[in-house]
Design a protein around this motif. Structure first.
Motif, PDB file in Angstrom:
ATOM      1  N   PHE A   8       0.841  -1.187   0.000  1.00 25.26           N
ATOM      2  CA  PHE A   8       0.000   0.000   0.000  1.00 25.26           C
ATOM      3  C   PHE A   8       0.878   1.239   0.000  1.00 25.26           C
ATOM      4  O   PHE A   8       1.874   1.310   0.728  1.00 25.26           O
ATOM      5  CB  PHE A   8      -0.905   0.008   1.216  1.00 25.26           C
ATOM      6  N   PRO A   9       0.548   2.265  -0.810  1.00 23.39           N
ATOM      7  CA  PRO A   9       1.368   3.474  -0.914  1.00 23.39           C
ATOM      8  C   PRO A   9       1.702   4.091   0.425  1.00 23.39           C
ATOM      9  O   PRO A   9       2.797   4.581   0.639  1.00 23.39           O
ATOM     10  CB  PRO A   9       0.498   4.410  -1.774  1.00 23.39           C
ATOM     11  N   SER A  10       0.762   4.077   1.357  1.00 25.97           N
ATOM     12  CA  SER A  10       0.997   4.712   2.659  1.00 25.97           C
ATOM     13  C   SER A  10       2.066   4.000   3.469  1.00 25.97           C
ATOM     14  O   SER A  10       2.613   4.545   4.424  1.00 25.97           O
ATOM     15  CB  SER A  10      -0.304   4.759   3.465  1.00 25.97           C
ATOM     16  N   LEU A  11       2.354   2.737   3.119  1.00 27.20           N
ATOM     17  CA  LEU A  11       3.341   1.972   3.866  1.00 27.20           C
ATOM     18  C   LEU A  11       4.718   1.991   3.226  1.00 27.20           C
ATOM     19  O   LEU A  11       5.690   1.534   3.810  1.00 27.20           O
ATOM     20  CB  LEU A  11       2.891   0.497   3.985  1.00 27.20           C
ATOM     21  N   ARG A  12       4.813   2.511   2.030  1.00 28.62           N
ATOM     22  CA  ARG A  12       6.059   2.375   1.277  1.00 28.62           C
ATOM     23  C   ARG A  12       7.256   3.007   1.958  1.00 28.62           C
ATOM     24  O   ARG A  12       8.291   2.374   2.161  1.00 28.62           O
ATOM     25  CB  ARG A  12       5.885   2.953  -0.134  1.00 28.62           C
ATOM     26  N   VAL A  13       7.143   4.288   2.287  1.00 27.11           N
ATOM     27  CA  VAL A  13       8.269   4.971   2.908  1.00 27.11           C
ATOM     28  C   VAL A  13       8.587   4.359   4.265  1.00 27.11           C
ATOM     29  O   VAL A  13       9.742   4.240   4.658  1.00 27.11           O
ATOM     30  CB  VAL A  13       7.989   6.486   3.041  1.00 27.11           C
ATOM     31  N   ILE A  14       7.550   3.909   4.988  1.00 26.05           N
ATOM     32  CA  ILE A  14       7.764   3.270   6.288  1.00 26.05           C
ATOM     33  C   ILE A  14       8.587   2.007   6.121  1.00 26.05           C
ATOM     34  O   ILE A  14       9.510   1.728   6.888  1.00 26.05           O
ATOM     35  CB  ILE A  14       6.410   2.930   6.958  1.00 26.05           C
ATOM     36  N   LEU A  15       8.276   1.213   5.077  1.00 32.90           N
ATOM     37  CA  LEU A  15       9.020  -0.021   4.852  1.00 32.90           C
ATOM     38  C   LEU A  15      10.467   0.265   4.494  1.00 32.90           C
ATOM     39  O   LEU A  15      11.385  -0.425   4.952  1.00 32.90           O
ATOM     40  CB  LEU A  15       8.352  -0.830   3.724  1.00 32.90           C
ATOM     41  N   VAL A  16      10.699   1.293   3.676  1.00 33.80           N
ATOM     42  CA  VAL A  16      12.075   1.655   3.344  1.00 33.80           C
ATOM     43  C   VAL A  16      12.834   2.032   4.608  1.00 33.80           C
ATOM     44  O   VAL A  16      13.979   1.646   4.813  1.00 33.80           O
ATOM     45  CB  VAL A  16      12.108   2.824   2.326  1.00 33.80           C
ATOM     46  N   ALA A  17      12.170   2.779   5.500  1.00 30.91           N
ATOM     47  CA  ALA A  17      12.811   3.168   6.754  1.00 30.91           C
ATOM     48  C   ALA A  17      13.118   1.950   7.618  1.00 30.91           C
ATOM     49  O   ALA A  17      14.156   1.875   8.257  1.00 30.91           O
ATOM     50  CB  ALA A  17      11.905   4.132   7.521  1.00 30.91           C
ATOM     51  N   LEU A  18      12.206   0.968   7.620  1.00 30.42           N
ATOM     52  CA  LEU A  18      12.428  -0.244   8.401  1.00 30.42           C
ATOM     53  C   LEU A  18      13.576  -1.056   7.849  1.00 30.42           C
ATOM     54  O   LEU A  18      14.392  -1.604   8.591  1.00 30.42           O
ATOM     55  CB  LEU A  18      11.146  -1.098   8.419  1.00 30.42           C
ATOM     56  N   TRP A  19      13.675  -1.145   6.507  1.00 29.29           N
ATOM     57  CA  TRP A  19      14.810  -1.845   5.907  1.00 29.29           C
ATOM     58  C   TRP A  19      16.113  -1.217   6.368  1.00 29.29           C
ATOM     59  O   TRP A  19      17.085  -1.880   6.665  1.00 29.29           O
ATOM     60  CB  TRP A  19      14.720  -1.791   4.381  1.00 29.29           C
ATOM     61  N   GLY A 180       9.400  -0.522  -3.995  1.00 26.68           N
ATOM     62  CA  GLY A 180       8.187  -0.502  -3.197  1.00 26.68           C
ATOM     63  C   GLY A 180       8.022   0.832  -2.503  1.00 26.68           C
ATOM     64  O   GLY A 180       7.336   0.942  -1.478  1.00 26.68           O
ATOM     65  N   GLY A 181       8.635   1.871  -3.068  1.00 27.28           N
ATOM     66  CA  GLY A 181       8.592   3.213  -2.485  1.00 27.28           C
ATOM     67  C   GLY A 181       9.984   3.707  -2.141  1.00 27.28           C
ATOM     68  O   GLY A 181      10.834   2.930  -1.694  1.00 27.28           O
ATOM     69  N   VAL A 182      10.247   4.980  -2.392  1.00 32.18           N
ATOM     70  CA  VAL A 182      11.522   5.618  -2.051  1.00 32.18           C
ATOM     71  C   VAL A 182      11.222   6.958  -1.385  1.00 32.18           C
ATOM     72  O   VAL A 182      10.106   7.471  -1.482  1.00 32.18           O
ATOM     73  CB  VAL A 182      12.409   5.837  -3.299  1.00 32.18           C
ATOM     74  N   PRO A 183      12.202   7.553  -0.699  1.00 33.48           N
ATOM     75  CA  PRO A 183      11.970   8.868  -0.091  1.00 33.48           C
ATOM     76  C   PRO A 183      11.691   9.932  -1.157  1.00 33.48           C
ATOM     77  O   PRO A 183      11.958   9.732  -2.343  1.00 33.48           O
ATOM     78  CB  PRO A 183      13.303   9.157   0.625  1.00 33.48           C
ATOM     79  N   ASP A 184      11.165  11.058  -0.713  1.00 35.12           N
ATOM     80  CA  ASP A 184      10.986  12.192  -1.622  1.00 35.12           C
ATOM     81  C   ASP A 184      12.346  12.777  -1.989  1.00 35.12           C
ATOM     82  O   ASP A 184      13.335  12.607  -1.280  1.00 35.12           O
ATOM     83  CB  ASP A 184      10.146  13.280  -0.946  1.00 35.12           C
TER      84      ASP A 184
END
Length: 255
Positions: A8-19, A180-184
């Motif tokens: 889900f788009p709302s989780l993408r940046v969160i997942l990158v941060a968790l990685w 799966g999403g990257v920072p701005d």
């Protein structure tokens, strides 16, 4: 990550941060490149601790080096104006007077991975590299290059002589999908459908397009320098021009 899994788009940046927090996003090195020609790219900086080379950087003015915020790890000095960092004379060593890390930086997964280092006075004039004059939007497949003293193979070590490799800019949509999403405010180039790119040791170095430092090496995927389909990610310098100008002006006023 399995590309079949939907995020889900709302989780993408969160997942990158968790990685990042789990140690999956690491600093970087030059892969499938070659030794840089002598007396070229003398704006390149080796950021060092007592143990030696830690990160790359680049000279943007007579007393400021730009690098990545995540490179703030026991740095003591900067080596400028040389290709070989094994034998360096005192004239090429500058000491760090102050670090200006972006105030909103938390980790590479959440972005704003940019830092300025004010270094001691230069006795001799050294080569600088220009920054973008305004916000830029690079086209897909724009040819650029990245350089550094990092590893040249998975599990290797830093090298003494500067190396460089050409990379192509990757469409932002493709980059987001692969990660799966990257920072701005990032640029993606290399590390996708190619063996060329960076890995451990080159963080903080510049992505150079048409003679201009447009990006800062930020992160890639794990310690794998064989490049799975995860594009290399750089901080987009042009998105931080107001912040950069504020730091430079503030420093001049205080002198």
């Amino acid at each position: 990550m399995n590309k079949q899994v939907k995020i889900f788009p709302s989780l993408r940046v969160i997942l990158v941060a968790l990685w990042c927090a789990m140690g999956q996003l690491l600093v970087s090195e030059i892969i499938d490149g070659e030794k840089a020609p002598e007396n070229s790219m003398l704006y390149m900086a080796s950021l060092q601790s007592k143990g030696g080379h830690v990160c790359g950087g680049f000279l943007i003015s007579e007393d400021f080096v730009m690098t990545a915020a995540h490179c703030q790890v026991n740095l003591t000095r900067v080596v400028l104006g040389t290709h070989n960092i094994k034998n360096v004379d005192e004239g090429k060593i500058r000491y760090i007077e102050k670090m200006y890390k972006h105030e909103s930086y938390q980790n590479v997964g959440t972005g704003k991975d940019i830092m300025l280092l004010k270094v001691t006075e230069l006795n001799n004039k050294l080569q600088t590299i220009p920054l973008p004059r305004s916000e830029i939007h690079l086209g897909d497949n724009t040819k650029c290059y990245v350089a550094g003293w990092g590893f040249i193979k998975t599990g290797g070590g830093v090298v003494n002589e500067l190396r460089v490799v050409d990379v192509s800019v990757i469409n932002p949509r493709v980059c987001r999908e692969m990660w799966g999403g990257v920072p701005d405010n990032v640029i993606c180039a290399g590390g996708y459908k190619t063996k060329k790119g960076f890995c451990q040791g080159d963080s903080g170095g510049p992505l150079v397009c048409d003679g201009t430092a447009v990006g800062i090496v930020s992160f890639n995927w794990e310690k794998n320098c064989n490049y799975p389909d995860k594009p290399n990610v750089y901080t987009d310098v042009s998105k931080y021009l107001p912040w950069i100008k504020t730091i430079l002006k503030r420093t001049k006023r205080s002198e």
